[in-house]
Design a protein around this motif. Structure first.
Motif, short mmCIF file in Angstrom:
data_model
loop_
_atom_site.label_atom_id
_atom_site.label_comp_id
_atom_site.label_asym_id
_atom_site.label_seq_id
_atom_site.Cartn_x
_atom_site.Cartn_y
_atom_site.Cartn_z
N THR A 127 27.54 -28.14 -70.97
CA THR A 127 26.83 -28.01 -69.69
C THR A 127 27.15 -26.68 -69.01
O THR A 127 26.23 -25.97 -68.56
CB THR A 127 27.17 -29.19 -68.75
OG1 THR A 127 27.00 -30.40 -69.48
CG2 THR A 127 26.28 -29.19 -67.53
N GLU B 41 22.94 -33.26 -72.74
CA GLU B 41 22.98 -34.71 -72.97
C GLU B 41 21.81 -35.17 -73.84
O GLU B 41 21.93 -36.14 -74.59
CB GLU B 41 22.97 -35.47 -71.63
CG GLU B 41 24.34 -35.71 -71.02
CD GLU B 41 24.96 -34.48 -70.36
OE1 GLU B 41 24.30 -33.43 -70.30
OE2 GLU B 41 26.12 -34.59 -69.90
N ARG C 242 26.94 -32.54 -61.23
CA ARG C 242 28.02 -32.34 -62.19
C ARG C 242 28.89 -33.59 -62.30
O ARG C 242 29.17 -34.25 -61.31
CB ARG C 242 28.89 -31.13 -61.79
CG ARG C 242 28.18 -29.80 -61.85
CD ARG C 242 27.46 -29.53 -63.16
NE ARG C 242 28.27 -29.67 -64.36
CZ ARG C 242 28.97 -28.69 -64.90
NH1 ARG C 242 28.98 -27.49 -64.36
NH2 ARG C 242 29.65 -28.89 -66.01
#
Ligand code: ASP
Ligand code: MG
Length: 447
Positions: A43, A112, A192
């Motif tokens: 990420t 993801e 986050r």
């Protein structure tokens, strides 16, 4: 059914993914719904690539994409098509030279989106029946890009439609955490660390028996084991105790994210995917009885104290409001406050706006700033009404200078400020004072 969430370090590479798949396989009869984070670090890398592209540093952005691609292709060759799309997106961003929160969410969602496909694929390869649930079809949110709020009724309905029948048929459902979709199908993210939140939403919506957050630590500890090597694991902690600790430095889990589940009385466990036999920490709604006064001691470094002194404050009202408005205007959170008749001290951990804040504070009085400080926070039960607690706490650190104290605002938290260089010493002394004896129902010594 149970929800099992695996964080970035539990899916960082092939070996970690295999370990996590085995953990799922061993719980197959409990009907797992698996929620995964992006591969560890993915990420951050995606967000960085997006920012670089929009900053017209396309070469650097593409280099990040290439190194991410190597990690993913090794695990699942078909992710190559995701990288083709990601590169196109980065190219477009560098042409436009700007990055909207909406586009940032789209870029971040690749992590993801791919990790969940990889996990599903691996479970199938190992011989288990796993099915991929696309978060972009079930996790319905509002359109607050960057921190979208799940819409529970719609999400519930879609989980019943797309996931429940699969689970009832004995399949393992696997979904990417963190990602959502608006009702019109635009990709969002929950903020986050949002995969824990995804897991809690799924658990609450589907009435799971239990939610397991698999991470890389044994659970909540009585202190950071790097500071106190003989710290104990805390087997059971209340939601509010965990919330205090999360803010004050214990980064195991952001408890607000599991509130939807805790509220429904669904037990949430924090477990270590490297030691799957451990019992972890159970987060409960209310604290049960414990013979120790303190559950855990956390510390947070990098604290700055701002003090404003003004004789105008003497018997005046409105002063605190004027003071706090300055911090509010600069969107800077104040964490701890101490006042005397003519002075106010407050602590900050985000000093980005400090120069501007100091400028605006000047008219209010004389301003001083001290930095390189640490906040020490003790969390426990009924601290406010337990005689002798302050005596014991401060007695144990009697050789250490204490700059500020906060006690009484909360019944479960006693905090104080020391120099950063005294922080570890203070933590060790407090730990020795409060954990000389320990309640075996609540604490577990290191093995
Ligand atoms: N991958 C996301 C992040 O790093 C969400 C998560 O891991 O929970 O913030
Ligand atoms: Mg995380």
């Amino acid at each position: 059914m149970i929800v099992m969430k695996f964080g970035g370090t539990s899916v960082e590479d092939g070996a970690a993914i295999d370990r996590s798949c085995q953990i799922v396989a061993q719980r197959i009869e409990r009907r797992p719904f698996v929620v995964v984070s992006a591969l560890g670090g993915a990420t951050n890398a995606l967000l960085e690539a997006g920012k670089l592209a929009a900053d017209r540093q396309l070469d650097k952005a593409l280099a990040i994409a290439t190194s991410l691609e190597q990690r993913h292709l090794e695990l699942l060759p078909s992710t190559v098509s995701d990288f083709t799309k990601l590169r196109e997106l980065l190219g477009a961003l560098s042409a436009i030279g700007e990055l909207s929160p909406r586009t940032l969410d789209l870029i971040a969602s690749y992590g993801e989106a791919m990790s969940s496909l990889i996990f599903t694929h691996r479970l199938n390869e190992l011989g288990y029946r796993a099915v991929h649930i696309d978060a972009r079809r079930v996790m319905v949110t509002d359109d607050t890009f960057g921190k979208a709020a799940p819409l529970l009724d719609l999400t519930s309905a879609r989980l019943e439609e797309f996931a429940r029948p699969r689970i009832q048929a004995g399949q393992i459902a696997v979904m990417g955490g963190f990602i959502g979709t608006t009702t019109s199908g635009i990709t969002t993210t929950l903020g986050r660390g949002g995969s824990d939140y995804s897991a809690a939403i799924v658990g609450a919506a589907m009435n799971a028996e239990e939610i397991q957050i698999w991470t890389d630590v044994d659970g909540m500890m009585t202190a950071d084991p790097r500071i106190v090597p003989d710290a104990y694991k805390v087997k059971e902690i209340s939601f509010s105790e965990a919330a205090e600790l999360a803010y004050f430095g214990a980064k195991v889990l952001h408890p607000l994210t599991v509130l939807p589940a805790v509220d429904k009385g669904i037990p949430v466990y924090i477990l270590n995917s490297r030691k799957p036999g451990g019992t972890g920490t159970r987060v409960t709604k209310d604290a049960g009885p414990c013979t120790n006064l303190i559950k855990s001691i956390a510390s947070k470094r990098g604290i700055t104290v701002v003090t404003v002194s003004s004789s105008r404050m003497l018997m005046a009202h409105g002063f605190l409001r004027a003071l706090f408005e300055v911090f509010d205007r600069h969107r800077t959170a104040v964490d701890m406050v101490a006042t005397s008749e003519v002075s106010v001290s407050l602590t900050l951990d985000n000093v980005a706006a400090l120069p501007a804040i100091l400028e605006e504070l000047k008219p209010l009085g004389e301003v001083t700033v001290q930095d390189h400080l640490a906040l020490i926070c003790m969390v426990g039960n009924n601290l406010k009404y337990t005689p002798g607690i302050a005596y014991r706490a401060f007695g144990s650190v009697k050789d250490i200078n204490i700059l500020m104290v906060s006690h009484g605002a909360s019944n479960i938290n006693l905090s104080f400020i020391v120099a950063e260089s005294d922080a570890n010493n203070a933590t060790q002394k407090l730990h020795a004072e409060f954990f000389g004896e320990f309640d075996r129902k609540i604490f577990e010594p290191p093995v």
